[in-house]
Design a protein around this motif. Sequence first.
Motif: not given
Length: 190
Positions: A59-63, A95-104, A110-111, A125-132
């Motif tokens: 799920r993605v939440t965005y503006n 991500f509700y389950q483990d996934v692979t993106i571009g082989g990674k 949440n990211y 980029i997926l960053s662990s710094d959410v709420d920015q």
Amino acid sequence: MKKVALLFGLLFLTIGATNAQTFRGLDKTPMDMAYYPDDYAHDRKFAPAKIGTDKAMVRVTYNRPFKNGREIFGKLVPYGKVWRAGANEAPEIKFYQDVTIGGKKVPAGNYALLTIPNEKEWTIILSSDVDQWGAYSYNEALDVVRVNVPVQKAENMLENFSIQFAKKDAKNVVMYMGWDTTAVAVPIAL
């Protein structure tokens, strides 16, 4: 006795009215949410047969900012700089389950979803710094995954920045991000 009760009732309504919540105006960039499977939360409650045994993957939440006649990529959104993939807060991808993106591999969680747009490819980029807010406090040390994807020409001009998911096969989906005449496709696999 009825007069006393009526008086207290009117007094309560008057006090309540003076302390009523006021709401600020609408945000110029409405928030949206994209799921895979599409409309998962709604269908889970109201049409469970439609999703069957499928579990939510992402799920993605965005503006959603508007183009409003502006030149978008290379101008409003500069090339080569970290961008929040939308407006206001950095989008949050779950991500509700483990996934692979571009082989990674990416663990469930949440990211913040950020990008570095360029003319021919984007870095996702997926960053662990959410709420920015935006990407102003971006810290590369908090990157969980970085992948590069090629830029495509959108089939139709998109007035609003948009994110959608499409099923590729039983274990693969594509996250499409697009705005104006630019689109990218991010492969996600279980």
